[in-house]
Design an enzyme around this catalytic site. Structure first.
Site, short mmCIF file in Angstrom:
data_model
loop_
_atom_site.label_atom_id
_atom_site.label_comp_id
_atom_site.label_asym_id
_atom_site.label_seq_id
_atom_site.Cartn_x
_atom_site.Cartn_y
_atom_site.Cartn_z
N PHE A 72 50.12 37.96 43.98
CA PHE A 72 50.11 39.37 44.31
C PHE A 72 49.02 40.09 43.48
CE2 PHE A 72 53.47 37.77 46.63
CZ PHE A 72 54.02 38.73 47.46
N ASN A 73 49.29 41.18 42.83
CA ASN A 73 48.24 41.99 42.19
C ASN A 73 48.02 41.55 40.74
OD1 ASN A 73 49.71 43.61 44.37
ND2 ASN A 73 47.82 44.76 44.11
N LYS A 78 42.58 33.41 54.20
CA LYS A 78 43.59 32.77 53.35
C LYS A 78 44.68 32.12 54.19
CE LYS A 78 42.03 33.31 49.20
NZ LYS A 78 41.68 32.12 48.39
N ARG A 95 53.50 48.21 44.32
CA ARG A 95 52.95 46.86 44.29
C ARG A 95 53.64 46.01 43.22
NH1 ARG A 95 51.57 48.47 48.41
NH2 ARG A 95 49.48 48.74 49.28
N THR A 143 29.98 34.55 40.73
CA THR A 143 30.75 35.56 39.98
C THR A 143 31.32 34.98 38.69
OG1 THR A 143 32.76 35.02 41.24
CG2 THR A 143 31.40 36.86 42.05
N GLY A 144 31.35 33.68 38.56
CA GLY A 144 31.88 33.05 37.37
C GLY A 144 30.90 33.10 36.20
N SER A 159 47.05 34.09 48.85
CA SER A 159 47.16 35.51 48.50
C SER A 159 48.27 36.17 49.29
CB SER A 159 45.83 36.21 48.81
OG SER A 159 45.97 37.61 48.79
N TYR A 197 39.64 38.93 55.01
CA TYR A 197 39.99 38.18 53.80
C TYR A 197 41.37 37.54 53.94
CZ TYR A 197 41.83 37.30 49.15
OH TYR A 197 42.43 36.71 48.06
N ALA A 253 36.48 31.29 45.98
CA ALA A 253 36.56 32.01 47.25
C ALA A 253 35.96 33.40 47.08
CB ALA A 253 38.01 32.15 47.71
N PHE A 293 28.84 29.86 40.17
CA PHE A 293 28.49 30.92 39.23
C PHE A 293 27.98 32.19 39.90
CE2 PHE A 293 28.00 26.95 36.73
CZ PHE A 293 29.10 27.15 35.90
N ASP A 348 31.73 25.13 40.08
CA ASP A 348 31.56 26.57 40.29
C ASP A 348 30.10 26.84 40.67
OD1 ASP A 348 31.45 29.52 39.77
OD2 ASP A 348 33.40 29.17 38.83
#
Length: 334
Positions: free
Chosen positions: A169-170, A145, A217, A35-36, A117, A141, A75, A33, A31
């Site tokens: 999905f969501n 994918k 959704r 965002t992690g 996705s 985006y 990603a 990092f 990672d």
């Protein structure tokens, strides 16, 4: 077997790590990092800090750890940002994947699982989206994918890797408060933020051709996402080298934006204080995107277990753990 999980310190990645460890799989985390959060990774798990654009570090990591399979979740994933910075998204998501696949092929990795996705479908005009629904992404985006899926399958065929592309999905919810989503980019945390700030949640478009006029959704609990990754990872070694499995991860049930906001009000205790206001439609928002989950059930024996109520309840617990004042605000509305 040893699995390298890229993005394993992220919201979804950390859940995948815990899910695989729980059944005795050996895992390591890679990672950058950006965002992690390192605190999400359990003690004892090997962690390598690095970019998926760093081919030399990837080769060394895969070789030194004796990695047999890769679960690639790292990603960039914000739709709006992808429109503003398409070159950045193609570099991180496509070039990064290319670099990782090249390192995996060079070091003899046999199995590769790609986090895709539902954005690959774009604006499908169908009641249920199957894996055979035409892919027509409407933003960079989603394009990255879809291009990633092509790249994964081609590399798998050429180098004898079994591959899987999981289109989810969501995502919402959390396994526990420590693993909750810290971003405010998806519907559930966006509503939490508005409510706790004393503002009304916003519905973008209330004139769609749906039962209540708002978008519909397929919301899926992150623990179900993790269990689907585990099911796919454990199935890959038994599949023919070079073969691919592409499946949706969803509940197969639609929930409208208005229904979800109402549920959030009920679960959090905000009630009518969570009443939304309407704004114009956003460009590129399809009226309905709900998964068909038949193929993943048939191929992997997997079915989602968690309800929308469980998603909201667990997400709210995580939100309040980081923002204690959120619960105080509830008392002020009572």
């Amino acid at each position: 077997m040893t699995w390298l999980i890229t993005g394993g310190a992220g919201f979804i990645g950390a859940h995948v790590v815990r899910s695989m460890l729980a059944v005795g799989e050996r895992v390591a985390v890679y990672d950058d990092f950006s965002t992690g959060d390192p605190a999400r990774v359990p003690g004892g798990v090997t962690v390598v800090k690095g970019s998926v654009l760093d081919g030399a570090l990837l080769r060394a990591t895969l070789s030194d750890l004796g990695v047999d399979g890769v679960v690639h979740l790292a990603a960039k994933k914000q739709v709006g940002e992808s429109v503003e910075r398409p070159l950045y998204y193609y570099r991180e998501n496509v070039q990064g994947l290319h670099t990782l696949l090249e390192a995996a092929a060079d070091t003899g990795v046999r199995h590769f699982l790609f986090s895709s996705s539902a954005a690959v479908y774009g604006m499908p005009d169908v009641d249920l989206v199957t894996e055979d629904t035409p892919c027509a992404p409407v933003n960079p985006y989603g394009e990255t994918k879809l291009a990633g899926e092509w790249l994964v399958r081609a590399a798998g065929r050429a180098h004898g890797m079994t591959t899987a592309c999981l289109r989810y999905f969501n995502v919402a919810g959390a396994a526990n408060e420590d693993l909750a989503d810290t971003g405010v980019f998806n519907l559930v945390p966006m509503v939490f933020e508005k409510m706790t700030q004393g503002s009304a949640p916003v519905i973008f478009g209330d004139d769609y051709d749906t039962p209540d006029g708002t978008c519909v959704r397929d919301f899926i609990h992150v623990e179900d996402i993790a269990s689907a990754h585990l099911a796919a990872a454990r199935a890959l070694p038994g599949r023919k080298p070079g073969s691919d499995l592409t499946v949706n991860i969803g509940r197969g049930e639609g929930v409208s934006v208005r229904e979800m906001i109402t549920l959030i009000g009920e679960v959090t205790g905000y009630g009518s204080a969570a009443a939304p206001v309407s704004a114009p439609r956003r460009i590129g928002d399809p009226a309905r995107v709900v998964a068909s989950a038949d193929r993943i059930r048939a191929e992997l024996g997997w079915t989602a277990r968690h309800s929308p109520h469980a998603m909201v309840e667990s997400a709210w617990a995580g939100w309040c753990a980081r923002r204690p004042s959120a619960r105080w605000a509830v008392e002020a509305t009572e």
